[in-house]
Write a protein that holds these residues in place. Structure first.
Motif, PDB file in Angstrom:
ATOM      1  N   ALA A  36       0.835  -1.203   0.000  1.00  0.00           N
ATOM      2  CA  ALA A  36       0.000   0.000   0.000  1.00  0.00           C
ATOM      3  C   ALA A  36       0.867   1.250   0.000  1.00  0.00           C
ATOM      4  N   ASP A  37       0.282   2.315  -0.501  1.00  0.00           N
ATOM      5  CA  ASP A  37       0.961   3.612  -0.488  1.00  0.00           C
ATOM      6  C   ASP A  37       0.569   4.437   0.732  1.00  0.00           C
ATOM      7  N   GLY A  38      -0.577   4.111   1.311  1.00  0.00           N
ATOM      8  CA  GLY A  38      -1.075   4.806   2.480  1.00  0.00           C
ATOM      9  C   GLY A  38      -2.365   4.147   2.917  1.00  0.00           C
ATOM     10  N   PHE A  39      -2.962   4.674   3.982  1.00  0.00           N
ATOM     11  CA  PHE A  39      -4.196   4.059   4.458  1.00  0.00           C
ATOM     12  C   PHE A  39      -5.040   5.040   5.260  1.00  0.00           C
ATOM     13  N   LEU A  40      -6.310   4.682   5.359  1.00  0.00           N
ATOM     14  CA  LEU A  40      -7.237   5.332   6.271  1.00  0.00           C
ATOM     15  C   LEU A  40      -7.387   4.396   7.450  1.00  0.00           C
ATOM     16  N   LEU A  41      -7.449   4.950   8.651  1.00  0.00           N
ATOM     17  CA  LEU A  41      -7.547   4.132   9.847  1.00  0.00           C
ATOM     18  C   LEU A  41      -8.630   4.671  10.769  1.00  0.00           C
ATOM     19  N   ASN A  42      -9.611   3.820  11.045  1.00  0.00           N
ATOM     20  CA  ASN A  42     -10.553   4.079  12.119  1.00  0.00           C
ATOM     21  C   ASN A  42     -10.283   3.026  13.183  1.00  0.00           C
ATOM     22  N   VAL A  99      -9.671   8.440  10.926  1.00  0.00           N
ATOM     23  CA  VAL A  99     -11.064   8.783  10.653  1.00  0.00           C
ATOM     24  C   VAL A  99     -11.950   8.239  11.768  1.00  0.00           C
ATOM     25  N   HIS A 100     -12.909   9.053  12.182  1.00  0.00           N
ATOM     26  CA  HIS A 100     -13.932   8.625  13.140  1.00  0.00           C
ATOM     27  C   HIS A 100     -15.290   9.049  12.609  1.00  0.00           C
ATOM     28  N   ILE A 101     -16.240   8.150  12.631  1.00  0.00           N
ATOM     29  CA  ILE A 101     -17.592   8.451  12.156  1.00  0.00           C
ATOM     30  C   ILE A 101     -18.247   9.486  13.056  1.00  0.00           C
ATOM     31  N   SER A 102     -18.143   9.278  14.357  1.00  0.00           N
ATOM     32  CA  SER A 102     -18.742  10.219  15.307  1.00  0.00           C
ATOM     33  C   SER A 102     -17.713  11.276  15.706  1.00  0.00           C
ATOM     34  N   ASN A 103     -18.209  12.348  16.267  1.00  0.00           N
ATOM     35  CA  ASN A 103     -17.322  13.382  16.794  1.00  0.00           C
ATOM     36  C   ASN A 103     -16.880  12.925  18.182  1.00  0.00           C
ATOM     37  N   ILE A 104     -15.672  12.424  18.271  1.00  0.00           N
ATOM     38  CA  ILE A 104     -15.188  11.854  19.534  1.00  0.00           C
ATOM     39  C   ILE A 104     -15.118  12.910  20.642  1.00  0.00           C
ATOM     40  N   PHE A 105     -15.087  14.183  20.279  1.00  0.00           N
ATOM     41  CA  PHE A 105     -14.996  15.244  21.275  1.00  0.00           C
ATOM     42  C   PHE A 105     -16.353  15.634  21.854  1.00  0.00           C
ATOM     43  N   LYS A 106     -17.430  15.116  21.267  1.00  0.00           N
ATOM     44  CA  LYS A 106     -18.772  15.340  21.807  1.00  0.00           C
ATOM     45  C   LYS A 106     -19.245  14.141  22.620  1.00  0.00           C
ATOM     46  N   ARG A 107     -18.360  13.200  22.820  1.00  0.00           N
ATOM     47  CA  ARG A 107     -18.716  11.963  23.520  1.00  0.00           C
ATOM     48  C   ARG A 107     -18.028  11.920  24.883  1.00  0.00           C
ATOM     49  N   GLU A 108     -17.957  10.765  25.485  1.00  0.00           N
ATOM     50  CA  GLU A 108     -17.365  10.626  26.812  1.00  0.00           C
ATOM     51  C   GLU A 108     -15.926  11.139  26.805  1.00  0.00           C
ATOM     52  N   GLU A 109     -15.507  11.662  27.943  1.00  0.00           N
ATOM     53  CA  GLU A 109     -14.186  12.276  28.028  1.00  0.00           C
ATOM     54  C   GLU A 109     -13.057  11.310  27.675  1.00  0.00           C
ATOM     55  N   PHE A 110     -13.185  10.023  28.017  1.00  0.00           N
ATOM     56  CA  PHE A 110     -12.110   9.076  27.711  1.00  0.00           C
ATOM     57  C   PHE A 110     -11.893   8.933  26.212  1.00  0.00           C
ATOM     58  N   ARG A 111     -12.881   9.299  25.393  1.00  0.00           N
ATOM     59  CA  ARG A 111     -12.742   9.214  23.934  1.00  0.00           C
ATOM     60  C   ARG A 111     -12.013  10.421  23.330  1.00  0.00           C
ATOM     61  N   HIS A 112     -11.745  11.417  24.121  1.00  0.00           N
ATOM     62  CA  HIS A 112     -11.125  12.637  23.602  1.00  0.00           C
ATOM     63  C   HIS A 112      -9.645  12.461  23.274  1.00  0.00           C
ATOM     64  N   LYS A 113      -9.003  11.458  23.833  1.00  0.00           N
ATOM     65  CA  LYS A 113      -7.576  11.202  23.585  1.00  0.00           C
ATOM     66  C   LYS A 113      -7.434  10.046  22.601  1.00  0.00           C
ATOM     67  N   PHE A 131     -19.873   8.916   7.246  1.00  0.00           N
ATOM     68  CA  PHE A 131     -19.193   8.242   6.137  1.00  0.00           C
ATOM     69  C   PHE A 131     -18.528   9.241   5.206  1.00  0.00           C
ATOM     70  N   ASP A 132     -19.057  10.463   5.132  1.00  0.00           N
ATOM     71  CA  ASP A 132     -18.423  11.485   4.290  1.00  0.00           C
ATOM     72  C   ASP A 132     -16.985  11.732   4.716  1.00  0.00           C
ATOM     73  N   GLY A 133     -16.699  11.584   5.993  1.00  0.00           N
ATOM     74  CA  GLY A 133     -15.334  11.776   6.473  1.00  0.00           C
ATOM     75  C   GLY A 133     -14.353  10.834   5.812  1.00  0.00           C
ATOM     76  N   TYR A 134     -14.763   9.592   5.567  1.00  0.00           N
ATOM     77  CA  TYR A 134     -13.903   8.639   4.858  1.00  0.00           C
ATOM     78  C   TYR A 134     -13.659   9.097   3.422  1.00  0.00           C
ATOM     79  N   VAL A 135     -14.705   9.589   2.771  1.00  0.00           N
ATOM     80  CA  VAL A 135     -14.576  10.041   1.382  1.00  0.00           C
ATOM     81  C   VAL A 135     -13.615  11.226   1.318  1.00  0.00           C
ATOM     82  N   TYR A 136     -13.781  12.192   2.220  1.00  0.00           N
ATOM     83  CA  TYR A 136     -12.880  13.354   2.248  1.00  0.00           C
ATOM     84  C   TYR A 136     -11.450  12.920   2.556  1.00  0.00           C
ATOM     85  N   ALA A 137     -11.311  11.988   3.498  1.00  0.00           N
ATOM     86  CA  ALA A 137      -9.978  11.509   3.872  1.00  0.00           C
ATOM     87  C   ALA A 137      -9.297  10.812   2.702  1.00  0.00           C
ATOM     88  N   LEU A 138     -10.040   9.988   1.977  1.00  0.00           N
ATOM     89  CA  LEU A 138      -9.473   9.279   0.827  1.00  0.00           C
ATOM     90  C   LEU A 138      -9.050  10.270  -0.243  1.00  0.00           C
TER      91      LEU A 138
END
Length: 148
Positions: free
Chosen positions: A67-73, A98-112, A128-135
């Motif tokens: 691979a030349d690169g990758f997207l990672l969730n 990439v994260h589908i949800s906004n991890i910063f609007k969720r539980e504090e442990f998800r912020h890191k 899912f648009d985030g994956y398209v933009y990331a790609l």
């Protein structure tokens, strides 16, 4: 050009799991969406999902030669998997987190995330648009020969 799309634990449950957070689309729907985008970009794309940290690590190791690169969730592994981070560092390929949800609007442990500081970029909360933009962005960076 070949780009991998890697999804971590519980993302195989998309469409069933917490639709108020993740929506009603499935992992297969995401794959179809990204395959369409890959055709437009004239690249090869490969998908991998696992609920097991070791399988994700082993798969990432294989990317060095294919691979030349990758997207990672990394999903929940974002917040505690140093072993997965070390695998990403070991292969040395450019990637976008990439994260589908906004991890910063969720539980504090998800912020890191243990991946954000080593990623070329991070997209969180755009579904899912985030994956398209990331790609799209990763392919532009790779074609320019940059590793920002």
């Amino acid at each position: 050009m070949r780009v991998a799309v890697i999804n971590g634990p519980n993302l195989d449950m998309l469409g069933k799991r917490e639709p108020e957070i993740y929506g009603n689309l499935t992992l297969d729907d995401l794959k179809d969406l990204l395959e369409d985008k890959a055709r437009i970009l004239n690249i090869e794309i490969e998908f991998f999902q696992s609920n097991f940290e070791g399988k994700l690590i082993e798969y990432i190791h294989t990317l060095r030669d294919k691979a030349d690169g990758f997207l990672l969730n990394p999903a929940a592994f974002s917040h505690y998997s140093i072993a997965l981070r070390d695998a990403v560092l070991a292969v040395g390929l450019p990637f976008v987190e990439v994260h589908i949800s906004n991890i910063f609007k969720r539980e504090e442990f998800r912020h890191k995330s243990y991946f954000s500081d080593i990623a070329l970029g991070v997209i969180s909360g755009l579904g899912f648009d985030g994956y398209v933009y990331a790609l799209d962005w990763l392919v532009k960076v790779l074609r320019r020969g940059e590793n920002q």
